[in-house]
Write a protein that holds these residues in place. Structure first.
Motif, mmCIF file in Angstrom:
data_model
loop_
_atom_site.group_PDB
_atom_site.id
_atom_site.type_symbol
_atom_site.label_atom_id
_atom_site.label_comp_id
_atom_site.label_asym_id
_atom_site.label_seq_id
_atom_site.Cartn_x
_atom_site.Cartn_y
_atom_site.Cartn_z
ATOM 1 N N ARG A 194 -10.771 -10.200 4.127
ATOM 2 C CA ARG A 194 -11.264 -8.997 3.454
ATOM 3 C C ARG A 194 -10.644 -7.744 4.050
ATOM 4 N N GLU A 195 -10.459 -7.756 5.367
ATOM 5 C CA GLU A 195 -9.772 -6.615 5.994
ATOM 6 C C GLU A 195 -8.393 -6.445 5.378
ATOM 7 N N LEU A 196 -7.762 -7.605 5.215
ATOM 8 C CA LEU A 196 -6.413 -7.605 4.650
ATOM 9 C C LEU A 196 -6.429 -6.988 3.255
ATOM 10 N N GLU A 197 -7.426 -7.396 2.486
ATOM 11 C CA GLU A 197 -7.516 -6.891 1.124
ATOM 12 C C GLU A 197 -7.968 -5.431 1.130
ATOM 13 N N GLY A 198 -8.946 -5.159 2.005
ATOM 14 C CA GLY A 198 -9.532 -3.830 2.015
ATOM 15 C C GLY A 198 -8.535 -2.768 2.470
ATOM 16 N N ARG A 199 -7.557 -3.173 3.267
ATOM 17 C CA ARG A 199 -6.586 -2.217 3.746
ATOM 18 C C ARG A 199 -5.682 -1.785 2.610
ATOM 19 N N HIS A 200 -5.651 -2.630 1.611
ATOM 20 C CA HIS A 200 -4.544 -2.496 0.688
ATOM 21 C C HIS A 200 -4.717 -1.658 -0.556
ATOM 22 N N PRO A 201 -5.920 -1.377 -0.985
ATOM 23 C CA PRO A 201 -5.903 -0.448 -2.111
ATOM 24 C C PRO A 201 -5.216 0.856 -1.752
ATOM 25 N N SER A 202 -4.512 0.833 -0.654
ATOM 26 C CA SER A 202 -3.698 1.974 -0.251
ATOM 27 C C SER A 202 -2.503 2.087 -1.187
ATOM 28 N N MET A 203 -1.782 3.106 -0.953
ATOM 29 C CA MET A 203 -0.646 3.338 -1.836
ATOM 30 C C MET A 203 0.605 2.669 -1.309
ATOM 31 N N VAL A 204 0.463 2.016 -0.151
ATOM 32 C CA VAL A 204 1.673 1.495 0.458
ATOM 33 C C VAL A 204 2.164 0.296 -0.309
ATOM 34 N N ARG A 205 3.385 0.426 -0.707
ATOM 35 C CA ARG A 205 3.990 -0.728 -1.344
ATOM 36 C C ARG A 205 4.758 -1.486 -0.280
ATOM 37 N N GLY A 206 4.537 -2.742 -0.235
ATOM 38 C CA GLY A 206 5.296 -3.515 0.738
ATOM 39 C C GLY A 206 5.456 -4.916 0.219
ATOM 40 N N GLN A 207 6.043 -5.670 1.065
ATOM 41 C CA GLN A 207 6.145 -7.070 0.673
ATOM 42 C C GLN A 207 4.753 -7.661 0.649
ATOM 43 N N GLY A 208 4.533 -8.621 -0.210
ATOM 44 C CA GLY A 208 3.245 -9.289 -0.263
ATOM 45 C C GLY A 208 2.227 -8.522 -1.075
ATOM 46 N N THR A 209 2.670 -7.493 -1.781
ATOM 47 C CA THR A 209 1.740 -6.782 -2.646
ATOM 48 C C THR A 209 2.251 -6.865 -4.059
ATOM 49 N N GLU A 210 1.358 -6.685 -4.930
ATOM 50 C CA GLU A 210 1.795 -6.657 -6.313
ATOM 51 C C GLU A 210 1.117 -5.478 -6.993
ATOM 52 N N PHE A 211 1.637 -5.108 -8.118
ATOM 53 C CA PHE A 211 1.150 -3.941 -8.837
ATOM 54 C C PHE A 211 -0.278 -4.182 -9.277
ATOM 55 N N ASP A 212 -1.136 -3.225 -9.005
ATOM 56 C CA ASP A 212 -2.525 -3.397 -9.381
ATOM 57 C C ASP A 212 -2.860 -2.497 -10.577
ATOM 58 N N SER A 213 -2.755 -1.186 -10.395
ATOM 59 C CA SER A 213 -3.132 -0.305 -11.512
ATOM 60 C C SER A 213 -2.503 1.084 -11.315
ATOM 61 N N LEU A 214 -2.689 1.932 -12.309
ATOM 62 C CA LEU A 214 -2.245 3.326 -12.213
ATOM 63 C C LEU A 214 -3.489 4.204 -12.173
ATOM 64 N N ARG A 215 -3.447 5.218 -11.358
ATOM 65 C CA ARG A 215 -4.559 6.160 -11.401
ATOM 66 C C ARG A 215 -4.040 7.557 -11.099
ATOM 67 N N GLU A 216 -4.903 8.530 -11.283
ATOM 68 C CA GLU A 216 -4.480 9.921 -11.094
ATOM 69 C C GLU A 216 -4.227 10.191 -9.624
ATOM 70 N N TYR A 217 -3.307 11.065 -9.417
ATOM 71 C CA TYR A 217 -2.958 11.463 -8.055
ATOM 72 C C TYR A 217 -4.066 12.304 -7.476
ATOM 73 N N VAL A 218 -4.466 11.996 -6.276
ATOM 74 C CA VAL A 218 -5.370 12.886 -5.555
ATOM 75 C C VAL A 218 -4.650 13.311 -4.286
#
Lengths: 458, 398
Positions: free
Chosen positions: A173-197
């Protein structure tokens, strides 16, 4: 039929009669005839065993180390009372208790007897026979008969490593929870688009979407899901070797008297648990973790041919299917056919997946078996090889003081060196290797999986 | 997560219903009729054999009416064919009576088993005016043949006469042996064994006394062999009549000779039989198992460390100190070289130097321990292992 001690007691009393009788020979004959008559009458009046109707109910599944109860319902349709002893026979490793139980069923009634099973091994345990000995009213003779009342209890692997599961899930969960970040890296895939904050990484702005919407839009990423994990269990001869200490005492696993002469103190004690069982334990933890992580888990057991195959595509509870499939698998005393195993894997795994091979780091069998065919596998899939190391060997390597212990240490060092060499060769082929003590294997394998997931190498 | 250990309780699948497995009485009979038949045939044959084999022939040796192998019926018939009158008597009184009736010197008294006679009866017999043929070992030989003494015993076999006795030389070789005798100087000595005669004949006051060491040549079994029959007829048929003394049938009748077995009260014997029955019933009680023995395929029990232990024992058996030292050094270097920050391919000098520098040990010492010759003895190997341990600890702690 069967006799009881009372028949012998009658004959013993008859001895007094014979001693005092004026004519001993007819007295002996008379006593013998009398006993025969009493036995015959008792047999005639005893309840009949053959027409008894027996049914079973109770547990079909039990985890190794736990206790199952199987009920036996005895129905007496006959006109006479059936009183005596009943034995519900199970194989010794089923640990059936009690061995005998008293039985008293009046005519037309039924009684429920409970047998508890504490199995000492994995696998299917089949009930053998139910034998009833029905005593006559005098208790001198008994009718005896057996019934086959089929019932099978499947003894599942104990899955002892499930105690590691909460910790590993937290890490997941830590692994997942860290990731709704904007960092694109290996092992991630496109999730969604949202407005810039404010505060978002400007590198994650999706310019094309921004152009369409007249608003600044960023992409979000999440750890990859729906990867495939194929767990391959080697059930060849090396998996039969026993290591560590068995968490559950095994039937038939007592050391032969005295142990090995000349062996260091403590080496000839309890022979431990087969590598296969430790591997299963690790496989179950990995499967549980990967299922929670959203990956699909397949399972293959192979020695010279495919022993078991579970596809994770099937719906339902994948883990219980896996546990059920693993339960009857035993180590076969044949050399594993690595080429066949690789062919079976390639035939089943279409997409790139993580192939976790649970085997032994035995340099001889790996060099001749797996290494030549490994490139075919590692070119298409990510291969992780997990092996149980032997704590006995580790203990031997630390032996010092006498020449005997030092020779042992030298042999153990040599074995360790071979393991290191084969590990290095495997890593050279791009294979991940997990080599851990029996109790740590499941945890180490789960960690390796999480690390791969974090790196996005699945 | 639940693994579904809760059991299902529905009935068993069709085709696997409960069923009795013990055979019924009828099935058991059908399965066992062959055995029963064989047992019946054996019993029938045994009964028939006993019935057809005639009455119980106790086989009293050398009984003129005895048809068993050790009996003397054949000889009695042979004597009758030669016109010799055979009289069978069973007591000393009878013998005296018949001897007197036949007249002095007209009969031969054939004595084989005299153990049933009292001393007085033997004296009575030895006083009779008749030829005496004494067969086999005797307890009162000094009364029956006063001049003859038993000296030894030889095996019975076919022997040559070796004397001038007419009856013997005409018969030729015979199956002789048994007792050997010492005889008076004027006696005939025949059929020598161990240098002493097994047949002795002498004449005193007109009466012939013949002593033979063994009576087997006169039995039904041996009579047709060799010159046995001729010798027996010659010895026994010299006079018109043979008074043949045999033991009486009913041993328990008058004699006081009872075995220990006869002295046990009959009730005790019955009780012993009864106790045997008790033991049988106890065996049946304890021997009947409650259901079959359950067999199970057991898993193989092989400790994975066995190969390593085997290798260690081989090292020890062959005193393979070079290999053992190499293994220990290689393991040490594998662990230590990465800690020293050296490349894996660093040479021996560099490695030894680095270790010496870290630990403060003499470089030559370290070099000898790591790359020197193998230790000369087991003590050296133990010391090497301890030294490597010490180095490793110092490197870790430095």
């Amino acid at each position: 039929m069967a006799l009881t001690g009372r028949a012998a007691l009658l004959a013993l009393l008859g001895t007094l009669v014979v001693l005092t009788a004026p004519a001993p020979a007819p007295a002996v004959a008379g006593v013998a005839l009398l006993i025969a008559a009493v036995v015959a009458v008792d047999l005639l009046l005893a309840g009949s065993v053959r027409p008894l109707r027996l049914h079973r109910a109770g547990d079909r599944l039990v985890r190794l180390g736990e206790t199952a109860t199987v009920e036996l319902i005895v129905e007496n349709p006959g006109p006479r009372r059936v009183r005596g002893v009943l034995r519900d026979a199970w194989p010794p490793s089923a640990g059936a208790r009690p061995r005998h139980q008293p039985l008293d069923v009046p005519p037309g009634e039924r009684r429920r007897l409970v047998t508890t099973l504490t199995p000492s091994r994995r696998g299917d345990r089949e009930a053998v026979t139910v034998t009833v000995r029905a005593l006559g009213p005098l208790g001198v003779a008994a009718r005896q008969g057996s019934h086959r009342v089929p019932w099978s209890v499947r003894v599942l692997p104990p899955f002892l490593s499930r105690r590691h599961l909460p910790a590993k899930l937290t890490r997941l969960r830590e692994l997942e929870g860290r990731h709704p970040s904007m960092v694109r890296g290996q092992g991630t895939e496109f999730d969604s688009l949202r407005e810039y904050v404010v505060g978002d990484d400007v590198r994650s702005i999706d310019w094309r979407a921004t152009a369409r919407r007249h608003d600044v839009v960023v992409r979000t990423w999440r750890p990859e899901r729906d990867r495939r994990v194929l767990i391959v269990l080697d059930t060849g001869r090396t998996s039969a070797g026993r290591v560590g200490t068995a968490p559950i005492p095994l039937a038939g696993a007592r050391p032969r008297g005295g142990g090995v002469p000349g062996a260091p103190e403590g080496t000839a004690t309890v022979p431990g648990w087969p590598r296969l069982d430790w591997s299963m334990d690790a496989a179950l933890l990995l499967a549980a973790l990967a299922t929670r992580a959203g990956d699909r888990v397949d399972f293959l057991a192979h020695d010279r041919s495919v022993r078991a195959w579970v596809s994770g595509a099937g719906r339902g509870e994948p883990l219980s299917t896996l546990v059920n499939t693993m339960a009857p698998i035993e180590a076969e005393l044949v050399e594993a056919d690595s080429a066949g195993m690789v062919a079976a894997i390639l035939a089943r795994a279409g997409r790139r997946c993580l192939v976790v091979v649970l085997t032994d780091l035995n340099s001889a069998s790996l060099e001749e078996g797996l290494l030549p065919v490994l490139p075919r596998l590692s070119s298409r899939h990510l291969v992780l090889l997990a092996a149980v190391s032997d704590p006995q060997v580790t203990a031997m390597a630390a032996g010092r003081g006498t020449s005997e212990l030092v020779y042992n240490a030298a042999a153990a060092e040599r074995q360790s060196a071979e393991r290191r060499r084969i590990t290095a060769r495997l890593r050279g082929h791009g294979v991940e290797v997990v080599d851990a003590a029996p109790e740590q294997l499941a945890s180490a394998l789960a960690d390796a999986y999480l690390a791969l997931k974090a790196e996005g190498r699945l | 997560m639940s693994l579904g250990t809760a059991g299902e309780t529905e009935a068993a699948a069709p085709g696997t219903e409960a069923a009795p497995t013990s055979p019924t009485v009828r099935e058991r009979l059908r399965a066992g009729w062959g055995v029963l038949l064989v047992a019946l045939i054996v019993i029938l044959v045994a009964v028939a054999g006993v019935l057809l084999g005639g009455g119980p022939d106790r086989g009293r040796p050398l009984d003129p009416a005895g048809a068993s192998l050790s009996g003397g019926k054949a000889l009695a018939q042979l004597l009758r064919a030669h016109g010799v009158h055979v009289v069978r008597v069973t007591s000393a009184a009878q013998a005296g009576e018949r001897s007197a009736a036949l007249g002095a010197g007209n009969s031969t008294l054939l004595l084989s088993d005299t153990s049933f006679l009292g001393e007085d009866e033997i004296r009575e017999i030895s006083a009779l005016r008749a030829d005496r043929l004494v067969i086999g070992p005797q307890t009162r030989l000094e009364l029956l043949a006063p001049q003859v003494t038993a000296t030894g015993e030889v095996r019975a076999r076919s022997r040559e006469p070796g004397c001038a006795l007419d009856s013997a030389t005409r018969a030729g070789s015979a199956y002789m042996g048994g007792m050997t005798f010492g005889a008076p100087p004027d006696a005939f000595r025949c059929y020598f064994g161990d240098g002493a005669p097994t047949l002795v004949r002498y004449v005193r006051s007109g009466l012939t006394t013949t002593v033979v060491g063994d009576g087997q040549f006169m039995t039904n079994q041996r009579l047709p062999e060799d010159g046995n029959a001729a010798l027996a007829v010659n010895l026994a048929g010299a006079r018109p009549a043979v008074i043949w003394l045999t033991a009486p049938e009913a041993v328990s009748g008058t004699s006081a000779r009872k075995s220990l077995y006869d002295l046990i009260p009959p009730g005790v014997k019955g009780a012993a039989v009864q106790l045997a029955l008790v033991v049988l019933l106890l065996a049946l009680w304890q021997g009947r198992r409650l259901g079959p023995v359950v067999v199970e395929r057991l898993p193989v029990v092989v400790r994975a460390a066995e190969t390593v232990e085997g290798r260690a024992r081989l090292y020890r058996a062959r005193r393979a100190r070079d290999r053992a030292a190499d293994a220990l050094r290689a393991g040490f270097l594998d662990r230590i070289v990465p800690r020293l920050g050296l490349p894996p391919a660093a040479g021996p000098e560099a490695t030894a130097g680095a270790i010496a520098e870290r630990t403060g040990q003499a470089g030559t010492h370290v070099g000898a321990a790591l790359y020197g010759p193998p230790p000369p003895d087991d003590a050296g190997l133990v010391a090497l292992a301890a030294y490597l341990d010490m180095l490793e600890r110092q490197v870790r702690e430095s």
